[in-house]
Scaffold this active site. Structure first.
Site, PDB file in Angstrom:
ATOM      1  N   HIS A  66      58.248  49.587  98.874  1.00  0.00           N
ATOM      2  CA  HIS A  66      56.954  50.263  98.889  1.00  0.00           C
ATOM      3  C   HIS A  66      56.515  50.714 100.282  1.00  0.00           C
ATOM      4  O   HIS A  66      55.826  51.721 100.430  1.00  0.00           O
ATOM      5  CB  HIS A  66      55.894  49.324  98.300  1.00  0.00           C
ATOM      6  N   ASP A 122      54.729  55.236  86.821  1.00  0.00           N
ATOM      7  CA  ASP A 122      54.935  54.674  88.147  1.00  0.00           C
ATOM      8  C   ASP A 122      53.992  53.502  88.393  1.00  0.00           C
ATOM      9  O   ASP A 122      52.771  53.655  88.359  1.00  0.00           O
ATOM     10  CB  ASP A 122      54.695  55.764  89.196  1.00  0.00           C
ATOM     11  N   TYR A 142      50.067  46.792  92.464  1.00  0.00           N
ATOM     12  CA  TYR A 142      49.074  47.356  91.548  1.00  0.00           C
ATOM     13  C   TYR A 142      48.550  46.299  90.578  1.00  0.00           C
ATOM     14  O   TYR A 142      47.492  46.471  89.981  1.00  0.00           O
ATOM     15  CB  TYR A 142      49.654  48.516  90.727  1.00  0.00           C
ATOM     16  N   LYS A 190      57.761  48.881  92.453  1.00  0.00           N
ATOM     17  CA  LYS A 190      57.975  48.814  93.898  1.00  0.00           C
ATOM     18  C   LYS A 190      57.822  47.397  94.444  1.00  0.00           C
ATOM     19  O   LYS A 190      57.021  46.612  93.939  1.00  0.00           O
ATOM     20  CB  LYS A 190      56.980  49.741  94.619  1.00  0.00           C
TER      21      LYS A 190
END
Length: 289
Positions: free
Chosen positions: A115, A49, A54, A83
């Site tokens: 997200h 994930d 990120y 996301k």
């Protein structure tokens, strides 16, 4: 040789998604990512994930390309989630999703989520938020039709957000990913997902580590001869909830995978569930219109 893959469940798209996934939030260092993914693949993780925010999609894709052949696996053997960043909510969604595909260097993403229900730069009460969400979803539906996003879903949506989406969408969400643990059971939200056939996935199953120190969790863990983390993850999967424990430590990654060879008793499940107090350790989306 890799161990056997963790169990999976069937999404409403007709594809299987592993119940256990590796969360990669805060994993950015290339050596850390390599070490974490190697340990995960070795003990049966097949779901990974990520997210645009990120900042690790490119490294994740690169490391998987290197590691999969070593483990006798192909791209089709793993399930990749990413996301949409809140900054791209609305008219930027299509370009952002395609950028994630490019960063991962993959022909498709198995699951792509919105997200956050809000838009970066807008107040949570800004009436443009619903329109932006709808525009994002339409872009995801288009990419889903093209086969570039095999499944689409949402993260951090409330019951209200979910019901509004279900009333307007052409393609229903395959999955909702939210904070979920014994102190935040999200009972009504789970009921909404069940009503619409949407898979329910937990993040922050350990409450950012706080729940592993809870006396009830520790007591149940001692009784089961398991770690508090394993007990918290088992509590979720025993209810049919998917989990995404995040770690960069190979030993913890392996320990977190050992949740399918034991069960919690009904009384222990009830004791853990009784901890519910609406406590959030992460973001609260409830005020986003």
């Amino acid at each position: 040789m890799s161990s056997s893959a963790a169990p999976s469940i069937l999404l409403n798209t007709g594809v299987h998604m592993p119940i256990l996934g590796l969360g990669t939030y805060k994993l950015k260092d290339p050596k850390e990512i390599y070490q974490a993914l190697e340990a995960a693949l070795d003990c049966g993780y097949r779901s990974f994930d990520s997210a645009a925010v990120y900042g690790n999609e490119a490294e994740l894709g690169r490391v998987l390309k290197e590691l999969l052949p070593k483990h006798g696996l192909t791209r089709e053997d793993v399930f990749i989630t990413s996301k949409l960043s809140p900054k791209d909510q609305g008219e930027g969604a299509m370009e952002a999703a395609l950028h994630s595909l490019s960063e991962l260097d993959m022909d498709y993403i198995d699951l792509y989520l919105i997200h956050w229900p809000g838009t970066r730069g807008l107040s949570v009460s800004d009436q443009r938020n619903p329109g932006n969400r709808a525009q994002s979803w339409a872009a995801l539906e288009e990419l889903h039709a093209q086969g570039k996003l095999k499944a689409i879903g949402v993260s951090n949506y409330t019951q209200g957000h979910m019901r509004a989406l279900m009333q307007s969408c052409k393609v229903p969400p395959a999955l909702l990913q939210v904070e979920y643990h014994p102190k935040l059971r999200q009972t009504e939200l789970r009921s909404v997902c069940k009503e619409y056939g949407v898979c329910f996935q937990a993040y922050s199953s350990l409450g950012k580590g706080e729940l592993t120190k809870d006396p009830v969790v520790i007591e149940v863990a001692k009784k089961c001869e398991r770690t508090p983390a394993q007990v918290l993850l088992r509590w979720a999967v025993q209810q049919g909830v998917l989990v995404l424990p995040k770690s960069s430590n190979p030993d913890r990654i392996k320990d977190n995978a050992k949740i399918f060879d034991f069960s919690l008793s009904d009384s222990d499940m009830d004791r853990l569930s009784a901890l519910d107090c609406g406590y959030r350790c992460c973001w609260d989306p409830c005020e986003v219109v």
